[in-house]
Design a protein around this motif. Structure first.
Motif, mmCIF file in Angstrom:
data_model
loop_
_atom_site.group_PDB
_atom_site.id
_atom_site.type_symbol
_atom_site.label_atom_id
_atom_site.label_comp_id
_atom_site.label_asym_id
_atom_site.label_seq_id
_atom_site.Cartn_x
_atom_site.Cartn_y
_atom_site.Cartn_z
ATOM 1 N N ALA A 15 0.818 -1.204 0.000
ATOM 2 C CA ALA A 15 0.000 0.000 0.000
ATOM 3 C C ALA A 15 0.851 1.252 0.000
ATOM 4 O O ALA A 15 0.395 2.315 -0.410
ATOM 5 C CB ALA A 15 -0.939 0.010 1.205
ATOM 6 N N GLY A 16 2.103 1.136 0.467
ATOM 7 C CA GLY A 16 2.905 2.338 0.617
ATOM 8 C C GLY A 16 4.033 2.480 -0.360
ATOM 9 O O GLY A 16 4.659 3.525 -0.449
ATOM 10 N N LEU A 17 4.404 1.398 -1.099
ATOM 11 C CA LEU A 17 5.539 1.490 -2.011
ATOM 12 C C LEU A 17 5.274 2.461 -3.155
ATOM 13 O O LEU A 17 4.195 2.510 -3.694
ATOM 14 C CB LEU A 17 5.848 0.104 -2.595
ATOM 15 N N MET A 18 6.334 3.139 -3.634
ATOM 16 C CA MET A 18 6.191 4.045 -4.765
ATOM 17 C C MET A 18 6.300 3.259 -6.105
ATOM 18 O O MET A 18 7.183 2.500 -6.151
ATOM 19 C CB MET A 18 7.336 4.956 -4.962
ATOM 20 N N ASP A 54 12.285 2.222 -13.945
ATOM 21 C CA ASP A 54 12.297 1.028 -14.784
ATOM 22 C C ASP A 54 13.408 0.110 -14.286
ATOM 23 O O ASP A 54 14.145 -0.487 -15.056
ATOM 24 C CB ASP A 54 12.535 1.418 -16.244
ATOM 25 N N PHE A 55 13.512 0.002 -12.967
ATOM 26 C CA PHE A 55 14.676 -0.628 -12.351
ATOM 27 C C PHE A 55 14.251 -1.450 -11.146
ATOM 28 O O PHE A 55 14.683 -1.210 -10.033
ATOM 29 C CB PHE A 55 15.638 0.498 -11.928
ATOM 30 N N PRO A 56 13.359 -2.432 -11.358
ATOM 31 C CA PRO A 56 12.898 -3.229 -10.218
ATOM 32 C C PRO A 56 14.054 -4.058 -9.636
ATOM 33 O O PRO A 56 14.900 -4.526 -10.376
ATOM 34 C CB PRO A 56 11.834 -4.143 -10.841
ATOM 35 N N PRO A 57 14.133 -4.201 -8.320
ATOM 36 C CA PRO A 57 13.164 -3.759 -7.306
ATOM 37 C C PRO A 57 13.462 -2.382 -6.717
ATOM 38 O O PRO A 57 12.876 -2.000 -5.720
ATOM 39 C CB PRO A 57 13.320 -4.831 -6.226
ATOM 40 N N TYR A 58 14.371 -1.627 -7.332
ATOM 41 C CA TYR A 58 14.726 -0.313 -6.807
ATOM 42 C C TYR A 58 13.587 0.694 -6.982
ATOM 43 O O TYR A 58 13.158 1.339 -6.031
ATOM 44 C CB TYR A 58 15.985 0.213 -7.501
ATOM 45 N N GLU A 59 13.144 0.861 -8.245
ATOM 46 C CA GLU A 59 12.019 1.736 -8.549
ATOM 47 C C GLU A 59 11.360 1.227 -9.824
ATOM 48 O O GLU A 59 12.040 0.966 -10.820
ATOM 49 C CB GLU A 59 12.451 3.197 -8.707
ATOM 50 N N VAL A 71 6.807 2.392 -7.260
ATOM 51 C CA VAL A 71 7.126 1.681 -6.028
ATOM 52 C C VAL A 71 8.579 1.226 -6.070
ATOM 53 O O VAL A 71 9.257 1.387 -7.074
ATOM 54 C CB VAL A 71 6.193 0.462 -5.830
ATOM 55 N N GLY A 72 9.046 0.614 -4.973
ATOM 56 C CA GLY A 72 10.408 0.104 -4.934
ATOM 57 C C GLY A 72 11.089 0.481 -3.635
ATOM 58 O O GLY A 72 10.654 1.384 -2.920
ATOM 59 N N PHE A 73 12.198 -0.182 -3.326
ATOM 60 C CA PHE A 73 12.819 0.099 -2.040
ATOM 61 C C PHE A 73 13.531 1.447 -2.014
ATOM 62 O O PHE A 73 13.630 2.090 -0.960
ATOM 63 C CB PHE A 73 13.706 -1.060 -1.565
ATOM 64 N N ASP A 74 13.995 1.941 -3.161
ATOM 65 C CA ASP A 74 14.516 3.306 -3.206
ATOM 66 C C ASP A 74 13.426 4.307 -2.848
ATOM 67 O O ASP A 74 13.681 5.322 -2.194
ATOM 68 C CB ASP A 74 15.050 3.628 -4.602
ATOM 69 N N ILE A 75 12.220 4.026 -3.288
ATOM 70 C CA ILE A 75 11.106 4.935 -3.045
ATOM 71 C C ILE A 75 10.738 4.940 -1.566
ATOM 72 O O ILE A 75 10.406 5.983 -0.995
ATOM 73 C CB ILE A 75 9.892 4.543 -3.899
ATOM 74 N N GLU A 76 10.833 3.785 -0.934
ATOM 75 C CA GLU A 76 10.565 3.730 0.505
ATOM 76 C C GLU A 76 11.587 4.562 1.278
ATOM 77 O O GLU A 76 11.247 5.232 2.260
ATOM 78 C CB GLU A 76 10.588 2.277 0.991
ATOM 79 N N ILE A 77 12.831 4.521 0.823
ATOM 80 C CA ILE A 77 13.872 5.344 1.453
ATOM 81 C C ILE A 77 13.550 6.819 1.263
ATOM 82 O O ILE A 77 13.653 7.622 2.202
ATOM 83 C CB ILE A 77 15.252 4.997 0.867
ATOM 84 N N ALA A 78 13.140 7.190 0.057
ATOM 85 C CA ALA A 78 12.787 8.588 -0.216
ATOM 86 C C ALA A 78 11.630 9.042 0.660
ATOM 87 O O ALA A 78 11.609 10.183 1.149
ATOM 88 C CB ALA A 78 12.436 8.751 -1.689
ATOM 89 N N LYS A 79 10.655 8.164 0.874
ATOM 90 C CA LYS A 79 9.523 8.510 1.734
ATOM 91 C C LYS A 79 9.987 8.814 3.150
ATOM 92 O O LYS A 79 9.487 9.732 3.809
ATOM 93 C CB LYS A 79 8.526 7.353 1.763
ATOM 94 N N GLN A 80 10.947 8.027 3.621
ATOM 95 C CA GLN A 80 11.450 8.224 4.969
ATOM 96 C C GLN A 80 12.226 9.534 5.093
ATOM 97 O O GLN A 80 12.133 10.228 6.110
ATOM 98 C CB GLN A 80 12.336 7.045 5.369
#
Length: 272
Positions: A15-18, A54-59, A71-80
């Protein structure tokens, strides 16, 4: 990656990933991460992120609750980072090779997109502490997995790589290699599927994501060698206040083990 090197791109984060959009200039104005202390009656500052999704799982793009979302784990870092600043996060999905120019011009505040800390980039922009490390991989059609099991076997071959990436630099060092450099990893995959290139060098997690989701691809035993110190976040040169905040957030996330959680969550989401 990395998108540039990339450089060496995705549970409870759905629900929260970019990690590219239609014409590589599409904007996704996903707003997340307001601080709990933000007064709703006051103007909320905006933190603008530049990325190439265009770089899963980063973004990467994913339909979440019926809506196309980055979404992606880079996006979660950006959210934080945005949350720690009490800021609203705005995401701009851009061509990979335009990100540093967008950053230097001030059109984005920071760049997260599998960015490796090369000396050239360090001269051009401010770079954060390293937040993640990953290996490189060679992706081929499944039938060619044994044919291209070593880096020597790529000599003289047609190679697909992302423009401006560390993978492109690796390919340039392969004797006789004929490069097809494109802006999006998905375009490179299409080149592989249509036999226009023989192989592609990608960042490890990105390669795994595409191999799992695209039928007929495989990762070979070839091991690209690169002096890759990991991935960092870029800010405009001289923006020390933002750089300090980025590093503080990264230190907190690492101490809490959150980045590993984000990587696992984004990888799982990329496979769905």
């Amino acid at each position: 990656m990395n998108k540039w090197g990339k450089l060496s791109l995705g549970m409870l984060l759905v629900a929260g990933l970019m990690t590219g959009c239609g014409n590589n200039n599409k904007e996704n104005n996903a707003a997340t991460g307001n601080s709990a202390n933000t007064n709703s009656s006051a103007a909320t500052k905006t933190l603008t992120l530049g990325t190439s999704a265009d770089f899963p799982p980063y973004e990467f793009h994913k339909v979440v609750d019926g809506k196309d979302t980055i979404v992606g784990f880079d996006i979660e870092i950006a959210k934080q980072i945005a949350a720690d600043m009490g800021a609203k996060l705005e995401i701009k999905d851009l061509a990979f090779d335009s990100l540093l120019n967008e950053l230097s011009s001030g059109r984005v505040d920071m760049v997260i997109s599998g960015l490796s800390p090369t000396p050239e980039r360090e001269k051009a922009v401010g770079l954060s502490d390293i937040y993640y490390k990953a290996e490189q991989a060679v992706v081929v059609r499944e039938a060619d997995k044994d044919k291209f099991a070593t880096m020597d076997s790529l000599k003289g071959m047609k190679l697909g790589v992302q423009t401006g990436s560390i993978q492109e630099d690796i390919a340039k060092g392969i004797e006789g290699a004929q490069l097809t450099s494109l802006g999006k990893i998905s375009e490179i995959v299409l080149q592989l599927q249509s036999n226009r290139v023989d192989a592609s060098i990608m960042e490890g997690p990105v390669a795994k994501s595409f191999v799992k989701n695209v039928k007929g691809l495989a990762i070979t035993d070839a091991k690209p060698e690169v002096e890759d110190d990991g991935y960092v976040i870029g800010v405009k040169k001289g923006n020390d206040e933002l750089l300090d905040q980025v590093n503080k957030t990264l230190a907190r996330l690492n101490s809490e083990g959150k980045i590993d959680e984000y990587v696992a969550a984004a990888s799982e989401l990329a496979e769905k």
